[in-house]
Design a protein around this motif. Sequence first.
Motif, PDB file in Angstrom:
ATOM      1  N   PRO A  20       0.814  -1.229   0.000  1.00 54.56           N
ATOM      2  CA  PRO A  20       0.000   0.000   0.000  1.00 54.56           C
ATOM      3  C   PRO A  20       0.839   1.266   0.000  1.00 54.56           C
ATOM      4  N   LYS A  21       0.374   2.241  -0.733  1.00 50.98           N
ATOM      5  CA  LYS A  21       1.046   3.536  -0.760  1.00 50.98           C
ATOM      6  C   LYS A  21       0.740   4.326   0.510  1.00 50.98           C
ATOM      7  N   ILE A  22      -0.439   4.062   1.092  1.00 48.23           N
ATOM      8  CA  ILE A  22      -0.871   4.767   2.295  1.00 48.23           C
ATOM      9  C   ILE A  22      -1.878   3.880   3.009  1.00 48.23           C
ATOM     10  N   ALA A  23      -1.949   3.976   4.331  1.00 50.44           N
ATOM     11  CA  ALA A  23      -2.884   3.155   5.109  1.00 50.44           C
ATOM     12  C   ALA A  23      -3.619   4.019   6.132  1.00 50.44           C
ATOM     13  N   PHE A  24      -4.907   3.752   6.281  1.00 51.09           N
ATOM     14  CA  PHE A  24      -5.742   4.468   7.237  1.00 51.09           C
ATOM     15  C   PHE A  24      -6.366   3.463   8.199  1.00 51.09           C
ATOM     16  N   LEU A  25      -6.146   3.668   9.486  1.00 54.90           N
ATOM     17  CA  LEU A  25      -6.791   2.862  10.523  1.00 54.90           C
ATOM     18  C   LEU A  25      -7.878   3.729  11.153  1.00 54.90           C
ATOM     19  N   ILE A  26      -9.124   3.297  11.033  1.00 55.07           N
ATOM     20  CA  ILE A  26     -10.240   4.123  11.471  1.00 55.07           C
ATOM     21  C   ILE A  26     -10.526   3.909  12.959  1.00 55.07           C
ATOM     22  N   LYS A  27     -10.334   4.934  13.718  1.00 52.42           N
ATOM     23  CA  LYS A  27     -10.640   5.033  15.154  1.00 52.42           C
ATOM     24  C   LYS A  27      -9.708   4.179  16.016  1.00 52.42           C
ATOM     25  N   TYR A  28      -9.814   2.858  15.951  1.00 53.88           N
ATOM     26  CA  TYR A  28      -8.971   1.994  16.772  1.00 53.88           C
ATOM     27  C   TYR A  28      -8.220   1.008  15.865  1.00 53.88           C
ATOM     28  N   GLU A  29      -8.199  -0.255  16.235  1.00 49.45           N
ATOM     29  CA  GLU A  29      -7.567  -1.306  15.436  1.00 49.45           C
ATOM     30  C   GLU A  29      -6.059  -1.088  15.282  1.00 49.45           C
ATOM     31  N   PHE A  30      -5.359  -1.080  16.385  1.00 47.01           N
ATOM     32  CA  PHE A  30      -3.909  -0.929  16.367  1.00 47.01           C
ATOM     33  C   PHE A  30      -3.256  -2.315  16.475  1.00 47.01           C
ATOM     34  N   TRP A  31      -3.051  -2.952  15.311  1.00 45.86           N
ATOM     35  CA  TRP A  31      -2.516  -4.301  15.260  1.00 45.86           C
ATOM     36  C   TRP A  31      -0.997  -4.264  15.135  1.00 45.86           C
ATOM     37  N   HIS A  32      -0.318  -4.900  16.062  1.00 41.17           N
ATOM     38  CA  HIS A  32       1.144  -4.820  16.176  1.00 41.17           C
ATOM     39  C   HIS A  32       1.866  -5.228  14.892  1.00 41.17           C
ATOM     40  N   PHE A  33       1.584  -6.428  14.402  1.00 37.86           N
ATOM     41  CA  PHE A  33       2.367  -6.939  13.270  1.00 37.86           C
ATOM     42  C   PHE A  33       2.035  -6.226  11.966  1.00 37.86           C
ATOM     43  N   TYR A  34       0.786  -5.867  11.776  1.00 33.36           N
ATOM     44  CA  TYR A  34       0.434  -5.135  10.553  1.00 33.36           C
ATOM     45  C   TYR A  34       1.122  -3.769  10.516  1.00 33.36           C
ATOM     46  N   ILE A  35       1.104  -3.079  11.634  1.00 39.47           N
ATOM     47  CA  ILE A  35       1.740  -1.758  11.684  1.00 39.47           C
ATOM     48  C   ILE A  35       3.251  -1.891  11.510  1.00 39.47           C
ATOM     49  N   GLN A  36       3.817  -2.935  12.090  1.00 38.24           N
ATOM     50  CA  GLN A  36       5.251  -3.175  11.944  1.00 38.24           C
ATOM     51  C   GLN A  36       5.608  -3.464  10.483  1.00 38.24           C
ATOM     52  N   ALA A  37       4.784  -4.275   9.811  1.00 37.07           N
ATOM     53  CA  ALA A  37       5.032  -4.601   8.405  1.00 37.07           C
ATOM     54  C   ALA A  37       4.880  -3.374   7.512  1.00 37.07           C
ATOM     55  N   LEU A  38       3.907  -2.531   7.813  1.00 35.92           N
ATOM     56  CA  LEU A  38       3.729  -1.295   7.049  1.00 35.92           C
ATOM     57  C   LEU A  38       4.927  -0.369   7.219  1.00 35.92           C
ATOM     58  N   LYS A  39       5.434  -0.289   8.432  1.00 37.36           N
ATOM     59  CA  LYS A  39       6.605   0.554   8.684  1.00 37.36           C
ATOM     60  C   LYS A  39       7.814   0.039   7.905  1.00 37.36           C
ATOM     61  N   ARG A  40       7.975  -1.264   7.888  1.00 41.03           N
ATOM     62  CA  ARG A  40       9.079  -1.870   7.147  1.00 41.03           C
ATOM     63  C   ARG A  40       8.945  -1.567   5.652  1.00 41.03           C
ATOM     64  N   ASN A  41       7.717  -1.492   5.168  1.00 41.73           N
ATOM     65  CA  ASN A  41       7.459  -1.187   3.761  1.00 41.73           C
ATOM     66  C   ASN A  41       7.511   0.313   3.463  1.00 41.73           C
ATOM     67  N   LYS A  42       7.762   1.113   4.512  1.00 40.56           N
ATOM     68  CA  LYS A  42       7.795   2.582   4.413  1.00 40.56           C
ATOM     69  C   LYS A  42       6.449   3.153   3.954  1.00 40.56           C
ATOM     70  N   THR A  43       5.374   2.499   4.409  1.00 40.43           N
ATOM     71  CA  THR A  43       4.013   2.975   4.132  1.00 40.43           C
ATOM     72  C   THR A  43       3.576   3.905   5.248  1.00 40.43           C
ATOM     73  N   PRO A  44       3.199   5.145   4.958  1.00 43.34           N
ATOM     74  CA  PRO A  44       2.669   6.019   6.018  1.00 43.34           C
ATOM     75  C   PRO A  44       1.335   5.490   6.542  1.00 43.34           C
ATOM     76  N   VAL A  45       1.197   5.464   7.846  1.00 38.11           N
ATOM     77  CA  VAL A  45       0.001   4.914   8.504  1.00 38.11           C
ATOM     78  C   VAL A  45      -0.666   6.023   9.309  1.00 38.11           C
ATOM     79  N   TYR A  46      -1.927   6.287   9.020  1.00 38.15           N
ATOM     80  CA  TYR A  46      -2.649   7.365   9.689  1.00 38.15           C
ATOM     81  C   TYR A  46      -3.800   6.793  10.518  1.00 38.15           C
ATOM     82  N   SER A  47      -3.866   7.224  11.755  1.00 33.85           N
ATOM     83  CA  SER A  47      -4.999   6.885  12.623  1.00 33.85           C
ATOM     84  C   SER A  47      -6.006   8.019  12.529  1.00 33.85           C
TER      85      SER A  47
END
Length: 412
Positions: free
Chosen positions: A124-151
């Motif tokens: 993904p070029k960008i990821a949006f997590l709506i309200k909650y849903e803070f999943w450890h491994f998904y966020i870690q994988a997105l960071k490794r992929n250099k995908t910006p993650v917005y809550s």
Amino acid sequence: MGLIIYRLSIFFYRIGIRLASLFSQKAKLFSQGRVGIFQKLEKWVGPDPAPIAWFHCASLGEFEQGRPIIESFRDQFPEVRILLTFFSPSGYEIRKNYPKADFICYLPLDTKENAYEWVRIVKPKIAFLIKYEFWHFYIQALKRNKTPVYSVSSIFRPDQIYFRRFSGFQRAILKNITYFFVQDKRSKELLSGIGIDKATVSGDTRFDRVFDICKDISEIPGLSDFIADKKVMVIGSCWPQDMEVLYPFIQKNPLKYIVAPHEIESGFIQEIIARSKKACALYSAGIGAWKDADVLIIDNIGMLSKLYQYGHAAYVGGSFGKGLHNILEAATFALPIFFGNKNYIKFNEAVTLEKKGGAFPIGSYESLQNTYNDIIKTDGLELRGKISRDYVKENLGATMHILDHIRTAIER
């Protein structure tokens, strides 16, 4: 230690869901909906070079919160494909055909293997997590992929695990989020207190969503004839605990009632018919059956936001149980709003509207009846309803604030 506990909780959750699926239709949908998901995802992604924006919602309520962003994002960035995921069947099963997303599916459980395979496929070029849903491994994988993650539209309370002692693992998850768009000042202060300053108070995107519903609303054929010239109370997302308070009110007040249960199980609907002691009709029975009814029971899902346009007052359920359901849909149609007085404090809109005089927590039939009578005798329903609608108007704009901020991440 935190990671070990997290892994174990996911492991036992999976086992619990598999066992529950033998008895529960919801758990069965949860399990079956994730079968073959990576193959389906890989087929959709294919060789198409178009970038992907990933929006993730826990369930239906979070989807409605994220919907204004999804739709505005679609309009502003038509070249980007939209992937929409849900954790819960109550979100996916209702919105699996949502036309503004290019692909909709369940999100696999948060294991390291699932998360890294997911991000490998989607990129993904960008990821949006709506309200909650803070999943450890998904966020870690997105960071490794250099995908910006917005809550987006996140809201925090002091009693949440992130703000307790010995919660380093949970705090580390939040610190991997690129940026937070929080609903209120208290949330921003709580994040700042644990060393997270990449946040801004943007407000709640649900205000934009409900206001859009009100602007684009269409009439429901036959309802005006059902109502005739009587005042209407719309009872939205009610549970049995709510109806215990409402049955005597329905029996003693010559209004028309539109009742939309949160769960449309036949047993609950039959109980409403029996205990209302008024002429009842099911929506599915058709317009002809509504003619002589005082209580119209909505035996389907997805209509509630349109029903409030016919109300003079609203009762919104849930707060005698796990938590109050969405009152903003009723507020945008200028209705005074009643709800149970047990579990509503964590909902900012309920607390604020109570202070302003547009919403009224009640604990019994007597308090509902007395409060309703007082409003009629003094200010009237219209004035209290105007307070509700003005509150919605005062809080518009979160969607544009968020999209303006993330534009650079998309266009780079």
